[in-house]
Every structure is written in C-alpha cells, then in structure tokens.
Design an enzyme around this catalytic site. Structure first.
Site, PDB file in Angstrom:
ATOM      1  N   ARG A  41       0.892  -1.163   0.000  1.00 17.22           N
ATOM      2  CA  ARG A  41       0.000   0.000   0.000  1.00 17.22           C
ATOM      3  C   ARG A  41       0.925   1.206   0.000  1.00 17.22           C
ATOM      4  NH1 ARG A  41      -5.463   0.628   1.599  1.00 17.22           N
ATOM      5  NH2 ARG A  41      -5.984   2.644   2.519  1.00 17.22           N
TER       6      ARG A  41
ATOM      7  N   HIS B 203      -6.825   1.663  -7.157  1.00 19.61           N
ATOM      8  CA  HIS B 203      -7.118   0.766  -6.027  1.00 19.61           C
ATOM      9  C   HIS B 203      -7.825  -0.476  -6.582  1.00 19.61           C
ATOM     10  CE1 HIS B 203      -7.494  -0.596  -2.064  1.00 19.61           C
ATOM     11  NE2 HIS B 203      -8.229   0.372  -1.507  1.00 19.61           N
TER      12      HIS B 203
ATOM     13  N   GLN C 196      -9.841  -3.045  -4.281  1.00 22.83           N
ATOM     14  CA  GLN C 196     -11.121  -2.526  -3.806  1.00 22.83           C
ATOM     15  C   GLN C 196     -12.213  -2.723  -4.850  1.00 22.83           C
ATOM     16  OE1 GLN C 196     -12.196  -0.914  -0.785  1.00 22.83           O
ATOM     17  NE2 GLN C 196     -14.124  -1.355  -1.825  1.00 22.83           N
TER      18      GLN C 196
ATOM     19  N   ASP D 199     -16.668   8.421  -2.478  1.00 20.88           N
ATOM     20  CA  ASP D 199     -15.518   8.216  -1.601  1.00 20.88           C
ATOM     21  C   ASP D 199     -15.290   9.518  -0.848  1.00 20.88           C
ATOM     22  OD1 ASP D 199     -13.340   7.066  -0.370  1.00 20.88           O
ATOM     23  OD2 ASP D 199     -12.083   6.956  -2.153  1.00 20.88           O
TER      24      ASP D 199
ATOM     25  N   CYS E 296     -16.082   2.799  -0.413  1.00 20.26           N
ATOM     26  CA  CYS E 296     -15.001   1.888  -0.015  1.00 20.26           C
ATOM     27  C   CYS E 296     -14.637   2.005   1.458  1.00 20.26           C
ATOM     28  CB  CYS E 296     -13.770   2.116  -0.889  1.00 20.26           C
ATOM     29  SG  CYS E 296     -12.985   3.718  -0.686  1.00 20.26           S
TER      30      CYS E 296
ATOM     31  N   ARG F 208     -13.985  -7.500   0.660  1.00 20.48           N
ATOM     32  CA  ARG F 208     -12.552  -7.296   0.504  1.00 20.48           C
ATOM     33  C   ARG F 208     -11.809  -8.581   0.882  1.00 20.48           C
ATOM     34  NH1 ARG F 208     -10.116  -2.383   0.619  1.00 20.48           N
ATOM     35  NH2 ARG F 208      -8.317  -3.609  -0.055  1.00 20.48           N
TER      36      ARG F 208
END
Length: 305
Positions: free
Chosen positions: A105, A132, A135, A223, A262, A290
C-alpha cells in the site's frame, strides 16, 4: 522460468481472467472449494508493506492469507531499511529471497511499479495514488451478489475523481457497464485515463450535475472528499458541497439502486447517515468482500499453476 503473476492494475488483465478470480472468490466465500483450494497457500509467506495506514486492506489480506493456509509479515517503512535509504530495487530483491509474495500500500504508483520490476515473486497493488484495483474487485463482486451481472448496467461515481474512481473506469471498460462520472471539473480523473477508456470503447460519460448523472443508475458510488495525501482540503470541500450522496439524490436513481463506498466514510460530508445506514447501502457487505476478493487474487497470484 514461470511468469511472475503480479496484480498491479485491472487494465493489465483480460476480462475473463478477472472474472475467473471473482468466481474463485465467490466459491471460497460460499465454502464450495476443495480442501486443496481451501489450503492453496499452505507453507507460503506474504510480506505486507504499508506506507499508508490501513484497516480493510491490512486485515483482509492478513486474514485471507491465513485462511488459505499461509502466513504474513507486516512491515512499515520505519521497520525496514527502505525507510533509511535502501533502494526499492534492493528491497524487492531481498524480500523475494524470503517470501512468496508482496502486498504494498504505497504513496505513489512509481514505488509499486519499481518493486514489481525487481521482485522475483508476485507483487499486489494494495493501493496507490493512481488506483485501487483490489477494492474495485470487491465492489464488482458485491454488486453482482445483490443485483446480478454488472454488464450493461449503469453506475455513477459522485464526487472526487480519485484513485478509486480510476479503477472504476478500468472496470467499466473490462466488465462492459456504463460509468457516469459526476465530478467538479477540476477533480475529474486524469485526462490520459479518460482518453484510454475512449480508445478502448468504454462507455464513460461525464455529467457534471449529480442530479442528472444518477437518473437511471443502478449503482451510486462515492468516496471521501479529502484523502490523507490531499493538502487542499478547504478547496475540495467548497468544490464538492453539492456532491453529497443523500436521500434526495438516491431518490433520483433507479428504485432498486444500491449505494457503495469503499470506507472509511466522513459521514455528513460525501454521504449522509440516512444513505450509508439505509436499505440501499451495501457498504458493509462491500467491506466484507474485501476479504473474499483478496483470497481470489492471492489464489491466482501465489497458487500452483
């Protein structure tokens, strides 16, 4: 020598292969796998590097790897010589001698690409400033669990055209659904990415007014307005004030439309409590998936050929 199975971005894959990963994710979630599939990564180790704080990415990959029979090593830059000047290339070469895969990450896409270039084990993009993909694999899985195939449906992204929006653009092209981007013009996704989507015949539409954008939509996605790397918080809030996903906005979408985010959410900013806690919200199913989506990705990247 076998090809190294990196998972760096959705647009690097054929749609059929991504669907294969999702099918495996669903099988693992539903307990329909053989003992060999259930323990596919027994005896393997996964290094997890976090340049950014994480809840869902860290826990889902750690638990997922262990459920598949493997083990994990959690690393932050302060734990590693990477934080004291060792090159990414040298770090990649050393870790490749110890572990069977690496999840990172990262603050920048450049770090992930350089790590993958020098690693001799699979590298998985757990998030960068540009995308991402893990996700959005979970997002597609969640939508299809609740509403059937996403192909031919309409999804609308409302708010900041950030890294998650970029992966939704990749997904729209690969999975064959219409994606509407309702963002203030200064916060639209990168022009080069939009050009790529058009060249690939993706059904991507820019509709600035969110009230127009959500009409006929089967899925509304948003988001946070300010991510941890954004310095211009006040400017973003002023640009995005009219882009909150609330009950009035959801009422303009299809009756059976779902809401996705998310997480973490800034309640009262990009989404109202009534929506995120309401009957159309899939955010906690999305968060759970996830785990299952990561297991499908791990099984593909690290599993036996």
């Amino acid at each position: 020598m076998q090809e190294i199975r990196h998972f760096l971005d959705l647009h690097h894959f054929e749609p059929a292969l991504l669907q294969q990963m999702l099918d495996q994710s669903i099988k693992l979630k539903q307990g329909q796998t053989s003992p060999a599939e259930h323990n596919a990564l027994a005896g393997q180790s996964l290094a997890m590097i976090f340049e950014r704080p994480s809840t869902r990415t860290r826990v889902s990959f750690e638990v997922g790897m262990k459920q598949l029979g493997g083990d994990v090593v959690i690393l932050s830059p302060s734990d590693m010589q990477l934080g004291r000047g060792e090159t990414i290339a040298d770090t990649a070469k050393v870790l490749s001698r110890y572990v069977d895969g690496i999840v990172i990450r990262a603050k920048t896409e450049r770090t992930v690409l350089e790590l993958a270039r020098h690693a001799t084990v699979p590298v998985i993009n757990g998030l960068t400033d540009k995308s991402h993909p893990c996700q959005v694999m979970a997002d597609i899985m969640t939508f299809e669990e609740h509403r059937g195939p996403i192909k031919g449906k309409v999804a609308t992204w409302v708010g900041d055209g950030n890294n998650v929006a970029a992966s939704w653009i990749h997904a729209a092209v690969l999975f064959g659904f219409e994606l509407r981007l309702s963002c203030p013009e200064p916060l639209l996704p990168d022009a080069a990415l939009l050009d790529w989507a058009r060249q690939e015949k993706g059904n991507i539409k820019i509709i600035t007014d969110p009230r127009d954008a959500v009409k006929g939509s089967h899925c509304i996605v948003t988001d946070t307005w300010v991510s941890m790397h954004n310095a211009e918080g006040e400017d973003r809030h002023s640009l995005l004030q009219t882009y909150q996903v609330n009950e009035a906005l959801m009422a303009l979408a299809e009756q059976e439309a779902v809401f996705m985010h998310c997480l973490p959410a800034h309640r009262g900013e990009e989404v109202s409590d009534a929506v995120i806690d309401g009957p159309q919200s899939l955010v906690f199913d999305e968060a759970e998936n996830r785990l299952h989506a990561q297991k499908g990705i791990l099984s593909w990247a690290l599993g036996k050929r």
